[in-house]
Design a protein around this motif. Structure first.
Motif, PDB file in Angstrom:
ATOM      1  N   ILE A  87     -24.462   1.824 -10.109  1.00  0.00           N
ATOM      2  CA  ILE A  87     -23.661   1.425  -9.930  1.00  0.00           C
ATOM      3  C   ILE A  87     -22.466   2.008 -10.771  1.00  0.00           C
ATOM      4  CG2 ILE A  87     -22.020  -0.929  -9.274  1.00  0.00           C
ATOM      5  CD1 ILE A  87     -24.705  -2.349 -10.088  1.00  0.00           C
ATOM      6  N   GLU A  88     -21.348   2.601  -9.639  1.00  0.00           N
ATOM      7  CA  GLU A  88     -19.867   3.053  -9.303  1.00  0.00           C
ATOM      8  C   GLU A  88     -19.010   2.370  -8.659  1.00  0.00           C
ATOM      9  OE1 GLU A  88     -21.079   7.603  -9.716  1.00  0.00           O
ATOM     10  OE2 GLU A  88     -20.642   7.139  -8.357  1.00  0.00           O
ATOM     11  N   ILE A  89     -17.593   2.057  -9.356  1.00  0.00           N
ATOM     12  CA  ILE A  89     -15.962   2.338  -8.646  1.00  0.00           C
ATOM     13  C   ILE A  89     -15.378   3.243  -8.269  1.00  0.00           C
ATOM     14  CG2 ILE A  89     -13.821   1.257  -8.740  1.00  0.00           C
ATOM     15  CD1 ILE A  89     -15.198  -1.503 -10.253  1.00  0.00           C
ATOM     16  N   ILE A  90     -15.459   3.367  -6.895  1.00  0.00           N
ATOM     17  CA  ILE A  90     -14.915   4.316  -6.468  1.00  0.00           C
ATOM     18  C   ILE A  90     -13.118   3.655  -6.640  1.00  0.00           C
ATOM     19  CG2 ILE A  90     -15.022   6.156  -4.409  1.00  0.00           C
ATOM     20  CD1 ILE A  90     -17.055   5.536  -6.066  1.00  0.00           C
ATOM     21  N   PRO A  91     -12.070   5.182  -7.614  1.00  0.00           N
ATOM     22  CA  PRO A  91     -10.624   4.950  -7.318  1.00  0.00           C
ATOM     23  C   PRO A  91     -10.293   5.225  -5.734  1.00  0.00           C
ATOM     24  CG  PRO A  91     -11.012   5.417  -9.012  1.00  0.00           C
ATOM     25  CD  PRO A  91     -12.612   5.449  -7.957  1.00  0.00           C
TER      26      PRO A  91
END
Ligand code: LR7
Ligand code: MN
Length: 579
Positions: free
Chosen positions: A353-357
């Protein structure tokens, strides 16, 4: 599961649909379109030649830099450009009166254009990031119950206006049995101008988890993108999410969630380097990456951020992968806990799971849910969390119950059948929760017990010992196994499988440990101060305060009325893991 089995599951979900509405939502003729005042900038093509580092050979282009609402139709409108809007004095009363329709400033929301511009909050470095030309398409799924008209529309418009048309397969609106009339025919009529918008309605209130599953069941895009129904997607929000899924289908991509003020509807950008975490008992939170980590990994503010858990409402996931993972646990009700469930499942079963800035979406954070829970909210959420704990936490589930959820074990609340979920975990060969903590969330403080070691009695000046099934006191000796105890999250005083308990209110006994039995639980804290000083051991389940005491003469254990002054009631472990 085989494709056939998926289809069967999907059929089950589709049975929740109110079929009267199914055909109505089919693409209608475009009647009128919101007039763009400016065309989207044509993405600049960049040829990737020779041995590019990119895994794929296809060409790439820059992410959309301008959208049509950058230069909006009405630049003087209230709330335009995401600025704070002001309620005129003579409208204050109306504003207050309407607040509870959505638990935010519904009055202002109505004044603001449904296609307002908002500031482009992407970090500078996003200007250079490239995405592939052949990104997969997505189905955007909004589920809602009694959502405010203006915010629902603004959510949909923001997707229509700020997503490259060829990547947006459809927008699916799943009405989770709303009671508001405007969400029926009016919504159908309004949305019929947009051929990509499909509306489905559930014939009973299902809660957001099964509502999303109903949306997923009819989705045809390659990627599923779930969004809350009171959001505004920012410029270029979609491509970076799809790019991540494209590079690895097991990556689940979340945008940065920015804040749309519930009070003045302004668009507020949030700090960089935030990631989603949880604390016990499975409470979601945000935490900023430390300076050290940012330096160590030479992180730019546009780099994806690995997240132990996601907030829940906004993410893109490969559709097929979503089904391979077994979707959500469909036994979760209404609201809450599903973000933990899907997060643990993704990480423990091979995903990320990643947050994509470079992808940013505003969300109205509300202090209360603007809809009713069919049953009590607290009970619903607790039950959901208990399901998650039982399936995913292994030995750490005691920490969950130990942080204020003992009662879930006592009253033997019905968490429902978990066989399917447990089987799924086995079938997917998912890793252990311990692996997850060590590899994904090593910063998490997760000692398996609260206290450990010798239990020293301040009055007797000796330590508790358990030999041949008998409790006694002995000269303290760390090397003796018989003197080593744990104070566990279930508040057990435990040595191997034996627990110290209370029988019939008066005698101290040894019993096999059993987390469901309240007579085996001991609070360990000071009687005088409410601080965390540890000394007394208080029987938890008795109404009158009863404490464990070292019998002064007999040298054995007795139960007495708690007395703050008695040294014989004070106990100290050699090691405490928590305050
Ligand atoms: O019974 C319901 N049926 C629904 O269709 C209850 C809710 N819903 C809809 C609702 O209309 C909304 O569109 O589901 C969506 C989410 O509900 P919210 O907006 O009341 O939830 P929230 O924003 O308070 O809570 C967050 O946690 C939830 C836990 O179950 C969901 O995962 C939400 O999607 C999630 N929201 C976000 O992640 C946005 C950022 C918030 C944070 C942190
Ligand atoms: Mn929300």
């Amino acid at each position: 599961k085989s494709d056939k089995e998926h289809l069967k599951d999907n059929d089950k979900i589709l049975n929740l649909l109110d079929r009267r509405y199914l055909n109505k939502s089919d693409p209608a003729i475009v009647k009128h379109q919101v007039q763009p005042t400016m065309k989207a900038a044509v993405p600049q093509r960049v040829e990737i030649k020779g041995n590019s580092s990119s895994a794929r050979k296809s060409s790439m282009h820059l992410v959309m830099q301008v959208d049509m609402t950058q230069s909006p139709r009405d630049s003087d409108a209230v709330g335009q450009f995401g600025l704070a809007a002001v309620v005129p004095k003579d409208k204050q009363e109306e504003m207050l009166r309407r607040w509870n329709e959505g638990h935010f400033n519904v009055y202002l929301s109505e004044q603001i254009p449904v296609d307002r511009a908002i500031p482009d909050t992407r970090p500078q470095t996003c200007l250079e990031s490239l995405v592939h030309d052949d990104l997969p398409t997505t189905s955007v799924i909004f589920c809602f119950v009694d959502e405010v008209w203006s915010t629902l529309l603004r959510s949909v418009h923001s997707v229509l206006n700020r997503s490259p048309p060829h990547l947006l397969k459809e927008i699916i609106l799943v009405d989770d049995f709303s009671s508001k009339d405007y969400l029926k025919d009016n919504l159908d009529i309004y949305m019929s101008q947009f051929p990509k918008v499909r509306i489905i309605r559930l014939k009973e209130r299902q809660g957001l988890i099964r509502a999303r599953l109903a949306g997923a069941a009819i989705a045809t895009g390659k990627v599923l993108t779930f969004l809350d129904s009171h959001i505004e997607c920012n410029v270029g929000w979609l491509e970076p999410l799809l790019e991540r899924v494209y590079t690895d289908r097991r990556k689940v991509a979340c945008p940065v969630i920015e804040v749309i003020s519930d009070k003045d509807m302004s668009y507020v950008l949030v700090d960089n380097f935030q990631r989603g975490i949880f604390k016990w008992p499975l409470v979601f939170g945000w935490s900023t990456l430390s300076e050290e980590v940012i330096k160590r990994d030479k992180m730019k503010d546009s780099d994806p951020i690995r997240c132990p858990v996601m907030a829940g409402g906004l993410f893109s996931i490969d559709r097929q992968y979503f089904y391979e993972l077994g979707t959500y646990d469909p036994g979760l009700d209404v609201w809450g806990g599903e973000n933990m469930e899907i997060s643990f499942k993704i990480w423990m079963c091979g995903g990320e799971i990643e947050i994509i800035p470079c992808s940013r979406v505003g969300h109205i954070f509300r202090s209360e849910n603007p809809y009713k829970f069919p049953k009590n909210k607290q009970k619903t959420v607790e039950r959901n969390l208990a399901r998650v704990a039982e399936v995913w936490l292994d030995e750490y589930k005691e920490q969950f119950y130990g942080h204020g959820y003992h009662h879930l074990l006592d009253k033997s609340i019905d968490v429902g059948n978990l066989t399917d979920q447990i089987q799924l975990r086995q079938k997917l060969k998912c890793k252990s929760f311990r692996w997850y903590l060590e590899n994904v969330y090593p910063e998490m403080d997760a000692p398996l017990v609260r206290a450990q070691g010798l239990i020293f009695n301040l009055g007797a000046r000796k330590c508790l010992a358990l030999e041949k099934g008998v409790l006694s006191f002995d000269v303290c000796d760390l090397s003796k196994q018989s003197q080593l105890f744990n104070h566990t999250w279930m508040r057990h005083l435990q040595q191997q499988q034996s627990c110290i308990g209370v029988r019939e209110r008066e005698s101290v006994v040894l019993e096999p440990c059993d987390i469901t039995k309240p007579n085996l639980r001991w609070l360990h804290k000071s009687l005088i101060l409410s601080s965390d000083l540890v000394d007394h051991l208080i029987v938890e389940h008795l109404p009158k305060r009863t404490c464990l005491e070292a019998g002064a003469q007999t040298g054995c254990l007795i139960l007495s009325v708690c007395d703050p002054g008695s040294q014989f009631q004070k106990w100290q472990f050699t090691h405490y893991y928590t305050q």
